[in-house]
Design a protein around this motif. Structure first.
Motif, mmCIF file in Angstrom:
data_model
loop_
_atom_site.group_PDB
_atom_site.id
_atom_site.type_symbol
_atom_site.label_atom_id
_atom_site.label_comp_id
_atom_site.label_asym_id
_atom_site.label_seq_id
_atom_site.Cartn_x
_atom_site.Cartn_y
_atom_site.Cartn_z
ATOM 1 N N ASP A 22 38.072 6.512 44.846
ATOM 2 C CA ASP A 22 39.224 7.274 45.346
ATOM 3 C C ASP A 22 40.083 7.914 44.261
ATOM 4 O O ASP A 22 41.254 8.216 44.485
ATOM 5 C CB ASP A 22 40.125 6.407 46.251
ATOM 6 N N THR A 207 43.194 0.771 49.955
ATOM 7 C CA THR A 207 42.139 1.404 50.753
ATOM 8 C C THR A 207 42.473 2.862 51.086
ATOM 9 O O THR A 207 41.640 3.584 51.598
ATOM 10 C CB THR A 207 41.896 0.649 52.085
ATOM 11 N N GLY A 209 43.070 6.770 50.721
ATOM 12 C CA GLY A 209 42.443 7.817 49.921
ATOM 13 C C GLY A 209 43.475 8.777 49.352
ATOM 14 O O GLY A 209 44.550 8.376 48.901
ATOM 15 N N LEU B 109 40.539 -4.265 59.357
ATOM 16 C CA LEU B 109 41.242 -4.678 58.144
ATOM 17 C C LEU B 109 42.717 -4.945 58.435
ATOM 18 O O LEU B 109 43.244 -4.497 59.453
ATOM 19 C CB LEU B 109 41.184 -3.567 57.085
ATOM 20 N N GLN B 110 43.361 -5.582 57.493
ATOM 21 C CA GLN B 110 44.792 -5.854 57.594
ATOM 22 C C GLN B 110 45.600 -4.556 57.693
ATOM 23 O O GLN B 110 45.386 -3.623 56.921
ATOM 24 C CB GLN B 110 45.284 -6.622 56.358
ATOM 25 N N GLY B 111 46.514 -4.539 58.647
ATOM 26 C CA GLY B 111 47.460 -3.427 58.738
ATOM 27 C C GLY B 111 46.907 -2.139 59.309
ATOM 28 O O GLY B 111 47.576 -1.102 59.265
ATOM 29 N N TYR B 140 47.272 -16.306 61.964
ATOM 30 C CA TYR B 140 47.513 -16.364 60.512
ATOM 31 C C TYR B 140 48.728 -15.558 60.054
ATOM 32 O O TYR B 140 49.558 -16.055 59.311
ATOM 33 C CB TYR B 140 46.278 -15.879 59.747
ATOM 34 N N ARG B 141 48.775 -14.312 60.459
ATOM 35 C CA ARG B 141 49.855 -13.460 59.957
ATOM 36 C C ARG B 141 51.201 -13.936 60.480
ATOM 37 O O ARG B 141 51.353 -14.200 61.673
ATOM 38 C CB ARG B 141 49.611 -12.013 60.398
ATOM 39 N N GLY B 193 43.941 -9.363 61.068
ATOM 40 C CA GLY B 193 43.316 -8.475 60.104
ATOM 41 C C GLY B 193 42.535 -9.303 59.090
ATOM 42 O O GLY B 193 42.918 -10.426 58.780
ATOM 43 N N LEU B 195 39.372 -8.953 55.683
ATOM 44 C CA LEU B 195 38.468 -8.163 54.864
ATOM 45 C C LEU B 195 37.049 -8.382 55.364
ATOM 46 O O LEU B 195 36.681 -9.505 55.723
ATOM 47 C CB LEU B 195 38.564 -8.580 53.402
ATOM 48 N N HIS B 196 36.257 -7.314 55.341
ATOM 49 C CA HIS B 196 34.863 -7.398 55.780
ATOM 50 C C HIS B 196 34.043 -8.330 54.892
ATOM 51 O O HIS B 196 32.967 -8.749 55.259
ATOM 52 C CB HIS B 196 34.256 -6.009 55.789
ATOM 53 N N ILE B 197 34.565 -8.639 53.698
ATOM 54 C CA ILE B 197 33.832 -9.519 52.778
ATOM 55 C C ILE B 197 34.326 -10.962 52.859
ATOM 56 O O ILE B 197 33.876 -11.822 52.108
ATOM 57 C CB ILE B 197 33.953 -9.034 51.311
ATOM 58 N N MET B 224 44.045 7.140 57.138
ATOM 59 C CA MET B 224 44.294 7.459 55.725
ATOM 60 C C MET B 224 43.290 6.804 54.789
ATOM 61 O O MET B 224 43.340 7.011 53.575
ATOM 62 C CB MET B 224 45.714 7.023 55.342
ATOM 63 N N THR B 225 42.379 6.006 55.358
ATOM 64 C CA THR B 225 41.415 5.291 54.528
ATOM 65 C C THR B 225 40.580 6.262 53.702
ATOM 66 O O THR B 225 40.173 7.315 54.172
ATOM 67 C CB THR B 225 40.467 4.441 55.408
ATOM 68 N N GLY B 226 40.307 5.876 52.478
ATOM 69 C CA GLY B 226 39.514 6.711 51.586
ATOM 70 C C GLY B 226 38.041 6.362 51.613
ATOM 71 O O GLY B 226 37.469 6.063 52.671
ATOM 72 N N GLN B 227 37.432 6.379 50.457
ATOM 73 C CA GLN B 227 35.991 6.202 50.317
ATOM 74 C C GLN B 227 35.488 4.862 50.853
ATOM 75 O O GLN B 227 34.339 4.722 51.223
ATOM 76 C CB GLN B 227 35.609 6.339 48.836
ATOM 77 N N ASP B 228 36.362 3.862 50.867
ATOM 78 C CA ASP B 228 35.966 2.518 51.276
ATOM 79 C C ASP B 228 35.638 2.419 52.771
ATOM 80 O O ASP B 228 35.030 1.433 53.205
ATOM 81 C CB ASP B 228 37.099 1.542 50.922
ATOM 82 N N LYS B 249 47.068 6.316 63.168
ATOM 83 C CA LYS B 249 47.983 6.999 62.235
ATOM 84 C C LYS B 249 47.582 8.450 62.005
ATOM 85 O O LYS B 249 47.831 9.005 60.937
ATOM 86 C CB LYS B 249 48.096 6.209 60.919
#
Ligand SMILES: Nc1nc2c(ncn2[C@@H]2O[C@H](COP(=O)(O)OP(=O)(O)OP(=O)(O)O)[C@@H](O)[C@H]2O)c(=O)[nH]1
Ligand SMILES: Nc1nc2c(ncn2[C@@H]2O[C@H](COP(=O)(O)OP(=O)(O)OP(=O)(O)O)[C@@H](O)[C@H]2O)c(=O)[nH]1
Ligand SMILES: [K+]
Ligand SMILES: [Mg+2]
Ligand SMILES: [Mg+2]
Lengths: 294, 297
Positions: A22, A207, A209, B109-111, B140-141, B193, B195-197, B224-228, B249
């Protein structure tokens, strides 16, 4: 000896690694072009020689900012830190973690429940207050956030607190009214406490971008952002956009979030951050070399 | 950041080419470079971009563009068509089980916006005269249960909770029993939420899935998520077999390339778009609008 050479496919791979982190395509092209000419000029052939050059270049971007790392906190005054950012990035959680960190340093910390909008936001901050053992100043849901902050400042003063951490509601940077509301909170803090807010921390989600650049610009306009907290680096996202932000806006990254627990907040370490960015590429080339050079 | 629109860029490229007479394959390649940049700036994953460009190039060179008098516009048309097609038809439907209750599980994912979207879906179903039950499986949260309860109160929709000391699997299971007893036709499960890992927490989702057999498993993704986005979507899909995606969003100014990434790697429909924080801010997902948005047009 046979090496994997620095050729066009090496640069292409580097480009892809940085893009997939990113960093952003224009920043990546600038970086890689610069590296290309460096390689030519210094007649570098071995990727191993490129490693320090690459790190230097990227770490250098953060370099002058390291002087500004750490928080602008002084003894003998009420230090006010304001947290801003878009929805769900980790503002409230970071406040909990930071309260814990500062309390461990012996500071008296108070939290202000400035998110009166999102369902359960006040209660969320209260849970953090209990966990860490610090007081939370709040109004009811739906109250005016500026009024909450105003009260929190007087409460923090009367309790002789060192630091007031102000939560705010998440908001998208293109919402004019909500950004105006944030500016109002900022103005209340500036008016009530000399030189405050001493820090305005923009929380960015790793996360995210390219939109993070627009976030940094817009929040910077209404609150004079003094630093960034980059959260959720415990996932697979790399948060490379802060490189572009460092280059363009010169806003220092101060802390990183590495989980949801109290002590999952760490000072930003440029070397470590940069290493994580292109570790994959270099490892592969390291392996290639070690296989070829037993 | 003000992106130069793709249309402008292609026009500029084409202006440079004009006067040469015929459009060649090289010219198409040059235009494809502009398309590639536009997609990367919009956060479409670089691998997805690569495949997409290869496909579009093939079609463009397969005459449509080469023969055209307006190759720039023709390229945009091909790109837009392919992008819209890739993102799928309009799918803003939610499963209906032959035997009530229909069970819907929200993951991500979280949030990302799971809890908010759970509330919005309840409102959406209410409008269709359904009787949803919300289930608080995020133990949890801090104050996650409270958050869902506040939304439930606002909507006048019941919320099932067993506090934060009972396992989410057990909570989900008992919620279904209650839904049957109370004649709720939908059960909307809000999960924490993660993490996938995070193996342990992903196993928890698998356990819930195995226990309650959801009719829908919706991955909630922040626009708004990028490449991930591809890593997240691919992993959630592999581990849980999603039925669809909700993109949240989208009321922001992000170009939203994650939409394409997620669709490309999972093949699962994007069913809804989150357009705000309020409970009525849930809209059908429009692939062609999304295509234009990603391209900056
Ligand atoms: N994995 C991980 N999760 C985090 C981190 N920081 C925050 N979170 C999680 O992200 C989610 C959102 O965090 P919040 O602190 O509520 O975010 P916020 O910015 O206050 O959200 P709003 O007030 O709704 O805008 C929660 O589930 C947090 O536990 C982090 O560093 N790593
Ligand atoms: N502007 C906008 N905000 C949204 C949208 N959907 C959710 N939000 C906001 O995003 C933030 C996070 O939403 P939540 O519903 O708490 O997200 P979550 O996935 O349940 O978070 P965790 O349970 O912590 O993993 C909140 O501030 C929401 O109000 C949307 O479509 N538009
Ligand atoms: K997010
Ligand atoms: Mg918050
Ligand atoms: Mg939630």
């Amino acid at each position: 000896h046979r090496y994997k050479k620095i050729d066009e496919s090496f640069f292409e791979e580097l480009e892809e690694i940085l893009i997939s982190a990113d960093v952003g395509v224009s920043t990546v092209m600038e970086l890689v072009d610069g590296l290309r000419s460096e390689v030519k000029k210094q007649k570098i052939e071995d990727p191993q020689q490129l490693k320090p050059l690459l790190s230097e270049k990227l770490v250098g971007l953060f370099h002058n900012q390291q002087l500004q790392s750490g928080l602008n906190i002084e003894e003998g005054r009420l230090n006010v830190i304001m947290f801003v950012g878009v929805n769900g990035v980790g503002k409230t959680t970071t406040i909990g973690k930071m309260a814990h960190m500062l309390k461990q340093q012996g500071k008296k910390v108070v939290l202000a429940a400035g998110d009166t909008f999102r369902a359960g936001a006040i209660e969320q901050l209260e849970v953090w207050g209990q966990r860490v053992g610090v007081e939370v100043i709040k109004h009811q849901a739906g109250a005016d956030p500026a009024a909450v902050i105003y009260d929190a400042i007087s409460a923090a003063r009367s309790r002789g607190a060192d630091i007031l951490l102000c939560d705010t509601a998440g908001r998208l940077q293109n919402k004019v009214n909500l950004m105006e509301e944030l500016n109002k909170v900022y103005r209340v803090i500036s008016r009530e406490v000399p030189d405050a807010p001493h820090e305005t921390l923009l929380v960015l989600d790793a996360t995210t971008g390219q939109n993070a650049m627009s976030q940094a610009k817009a929040f910077g306009e209404v609150t004079k952002v003094s630093g960034i907290v980059l959260t959720k680096l415990d996932g697979t996202a790399k948060g490379g956009i802060v490189i572009a932000i460092a280059g363009e806006l010169n806003t220092p990254v101060k802390y990183v979030g590495l989980g949801e627990k109290m002590d999952d907040l760490q000072p930003f370490d440029p070397e470590q951050f940069v290493h994580a960015l292109f570790a994959g590429l270099m490892e592969e080339y390291d392996e290639g070399n070690s296989l070829d050079n037993p | 950041m003000a992106f130069e629109s793709l249309a402008n860029r292609l026009q500029a490229t084409f202006d440079r080419l004009r006067g040469k007479g015929k459009v060649t394959e090289d010219d198409v390649n040059e235009m494809m470079r502009e398309v590639r940049l536009a997609l990367l700036e919009a956060d479409v994953n670089f691998k997805v971009v690569k495949e997409f460009i290869a496909k579009v190039k093939e079609r463009a060179i397969g005459q449509e563009v080469l023969k055209s008098l307006t190759p720039g516009q023709q390229v945009i048309k091909v790109v837009n068509d392919e992008l819209t097609q890739l993102m799928g038809g309009e799918q803003s439907k939610i499963a209906l089980a032959s035997k009530a209750p229909t069970v819907v599980m929200m993951v991500g994912l979280q949030g990302a916006g799971k809890t908010t979207t759970t509330g919005k879906l309840a409102k959406y179903l209410q409008k269709q005269n359904r009787r949803p039950l919300l289930v608080a499986c995020d133990i949890y949260r801090p104050a996650a249960i409270k958050q869902l309860q506040v939304l439930g109160e606002q909507l006048k929709v019941p919320v099932f909770s067993l506090g934060d000391q009972v396992s989410p699997v057990e909570i989900a299971n008992q919620a279904i029993e209650q839904a049957k007893a109370e004649h709720n036709d939908y059960v909307l499960i809000d999960t924490a939420g993660r993490l996938h890992i995070d193996e342990k927490l992903m196993d928890e989702l698998k356990d819930i899935r195995a226990t309650v057999n959801p009719h829908e498993i919706l991955l909630v993704v922040d626009a708004m998520t990028g490449q991930d986005a591809v890593n997240v979507a691919e992993s959630f899909n592999q581990q849980l077999e999603l039925s669809g995606v909700v993109l949240t969003k989208l009321d922001g100014d992000t170009r939203g390339g994650a939409a394409l990434s997620v669709k490309a790697v999972t093949g699962k429909p994007i069913k809804f778009a989150g357009m705000g924080e309020k409970m009525d801010a849930l809209e059908p997902f429009h692939p062609e609008r999304m295509a234009s948005r990603i391209l900056g047009m």
